[in-house]
Design a protein around this motif. Structure first.
Motif, mmCIF file in Angstrom:
data_model
loop_
_atom_site.group_PDB
_atom_site.id
_atom_site.type_symbol
_atom_site.label_atom_id
_atom_site.label_comp_id
_atom_site.label_asym_id
_atom_site.label_seq_id
_atom_site.Cartn_x
_atom_site.Cartn_y
_atom_site.Cartn_z
ATOM 1 N N UNK A 1 6.853 -0.351 7.159
ATOM 2 C CA UNK A 1 6.457 0.867 6.471
ATOM 3 C C UNK A 1 7.623 1.837 6.435
ATOM 4 N N UNK A 2 7.654 2.633 5.384
ATOM 5 C CA UNK A 2 8.746 3.553 5.135
ATOM 6 C C UNK A 2 8.162 4.929 4.823
ATOM 7 N N UNK A 3 8.096 5.806 5.818
ATOM 8 C CA UNK A 3 7.534 7.141 5.573
ATOM 9 C C UNK A 3 8.605 8.131 5.132
ATOM 10 N N UNK A 4 8.181 9.133 4.396
ATOM 11 C CA UNK A 4 9.058 10.234 4.013
ATOM 12 C C UNK A 4 8.222 11.509 3.997
ATOM 13 N N UNK A 5 8.778 12.572 4.532
ATOM 14 C CA UNK A 5 8.088 13.861 4.575
ATOM 15 C C UNK A 5 8.749 14.808 3.596
ATOM 16 N N UNK A 6 7.911 15.491 2.816
ATOM 17 C CA UNK A 6 8.412 16.456 1.850
ATOM 18 C C UNK A 6 7.774 17.799 2.169
ATOM 19 N N UNK B 1 4.257 20.005 5.507
ATOM 20 C CA UNK B 1 4.960 18.742 5.292
ATOM 21 C C UNK B 1 3.977 17.676 4.815
ATOM 22 N N UNK B 2 4.195 17.200 3.598
ATOM 23 C CA UNK B 2 3.391 16.162 2.965
ATOM 24 C C UNK B 2 4.068 14.831 3.249
ATOM 25 N N UNK B 3 3.345 13.877 3.798
ATOM 26 C CA UNK B 3 3.919 12.582 4.160
ATOM 27 C C UNK B 3 3.428 11.499 3.218
ATOM 28 N N UNK B 4 4.370 10.734 2.677
ATOM 29 C CA UNK B 4 4.061 9.564 1.855
ATOM 30 C C UNK B 4 4.671 8.367 2.564
ATOM 31 N N UNK B 5 3.849 7.331 2.790
ATOM 32 C CA UNK B 5 4.307 6.128 3.472
ATOM 33 C C UNK B 5 4.120 4.930 2.554
ATOM 34 N N UNK B 6 5.187 4.173 2.347
ATOM 35 C CA UNK B 6 5.133 2.950 1.545
ATOM 36 C C UNK B 6 5.070 1.774 2.512
ATOM 37 N N UNK B 7 4.038 0.950 2.367
ATOM 38 C CA UNK B 7 3.864 -0.244 3.201
ATOM 39 C C UNK B 7 4.232 -1.474 2.376
ATOM 40 N N UNK B 8 4.953 -2.405 2.995
ATOM 41 C CA UNK B 8 5.331 -3.640 2.316
ATOM 42 C C UNK B 8 4.483 -4.795 2.851
ATOM 43 N N UNK C 1 0.846 -1.200 0.000
ATOM 44 C CA UNK C 1 0.000 0.000 0.000
ATOM 45 C C UNK C 1 0.876 1.243 0.000
ATOM 46 N N UNK C 2 0.308 2.329 -0.498
ATOM 47 C CA UNK C 2 0.959 3.631 -0.453
ATOM 48 C C UNK C 2 -0.035 4.581 0.174
ATOM 49 N N UNK C 3 0.385 5.241 1.227
ATOM 50 C CA UNK C 3 -0.500 6.109 2.005
ATOM 51 C C UNK C 3 0.038 7.536 1.971
ATOM 52 N N UNK C 4 -0.865 8.511 1.830
ATOM 53 C CA UNK C 4 -0.459 9.915 1.879
ATOM 54 C C UNK C 4 -1.169 10.599 3.028
ATOM 55 N N UNK C 5 -0.525 11.613 3.560
ATOM 56 C CA UNK C 5 -1.114 12.360 4.670
ATOM 57 C C UNK C 5 -0.718 13.823 4.545
ATOM 58 N N UNK C 6 -1.724 14.689 4.620
ATOM 59 C CA UNK C 6 -1.477 16.126 4.620
ATOM 60 C C UNK C 6 -1.815 16.647 6.011
ATOM 61 N N UNK C 7 -0.911 17.394 6.602
ATOM 62 C CA UNK C 7 -1.184 17.886 7.948
ATOM 63 C C UNK C 7 -2.226 19.004 7.943
ATOM 64 N N UNK C 8 -2.879 19.142 9.057
ATOM 65 C CA UNK C 8 -3.872 20.213 9.175
ATOM 66 C C UNK C 8 -3.188 21.574 9.180
ATOM 67 N N UNK C 9 -2.060 21.630 9.827
ATOM 68 C CA UNK C 9 -1.242 22.842 9.855
ATOM 69 C C UNK C 9 0.149 22.480 9.369
#
Length: 186
Positions: free
Chosen positions: A139-144, A127-134, A116-124
């Motif tokens: 899981x391997x998250x990265x914040x951009x 930093x956009x977070x993308x997490x790769x699940x195996x 799975x690939x999960x994205x998360x946008x913070x309320x404030x």
């Protein structure tokens, strides 16, 4: 009565703290003597020019294979590509899979290695977070860091297009089920 200032013990000058070879098995064993026409009693050393071409010839095909692989991977493919980066992090999702880079660390996942690939946008914040699940529940998250919050919707849409084109939700589960079934049969 005389008093000494400081420690009375001498500093250690040998041991694992100063020489990693002190611990057996920590360093590789020394390489064997060079192979060639030289025998133990022969004082004439082997000519180094004789062994170099053989080693170079052995390395050249490997380098050629790697160059061909790189050229095949870099061949243009018609399809969506998602790429987002900031000063430290970078994510690329394309036909080959998902690649995450943070500073000098990199990891690459082929599409069959992703559950799975999960994205998360913070309320404030930005930093956009993308997490790769195996499939093995890692899981391997990265914040951009985005330049503006409006980029979040654009990035979500572009990443969804890539996932729709290349990622098959059931493929990872089917591959895992097949490998478990094969393991049970053995």
């Amino acid at each position: 009565m005389e008093q000494r200032i400081g420690s009375g013990s001498q500093p250690l000058v040998e041991g694992a703290g100063f020489d990693p070879a002190f611990v057996p098995g920590l360093t590789p064993p020394a390489s064997a003597a060079p192979k060639g026409p030289q025998e133990k009693g022969d004082p004439v050393a082997a000519d180094p020019d004789e062994t170099v071409p053989e080693e170079a010839a052995a390395e050249e095909p490997e380098e050629a294979d790697e160059a061909e692989d790189v050229q095949e991977d870099e061949a243009p493919v018609d399809g969506p590509v998602f790429e987002a980066a900031d000063r430290r992090a970078r994510i690329v999702a394309d036909h080959r899979g998902v690649r995450l880079c943070l500073d000098d660390q990199e990891c690459e996942f082929r599409w069959d290695e992703i559950a799975a690939v999960e994205t998360e946008s913070p309320r404030f914040g930005k930093r956009f977070t993308v997490t790769v699940h195996t499939p093995d529940r890692r899981w391997y998250p990265i914040e951009i860091e985005a330049t503006a919050r409006s980029r979040f919707t654009e990035w979500d849409e572009r990443l969804d297009a890539v996932l729709d084109a290349y990622f098959e939700e059931g493929a990872a589960e089917e591959a895992e089920a097949e490998s478990e079934a094969a393991a049970e049969k053995e």
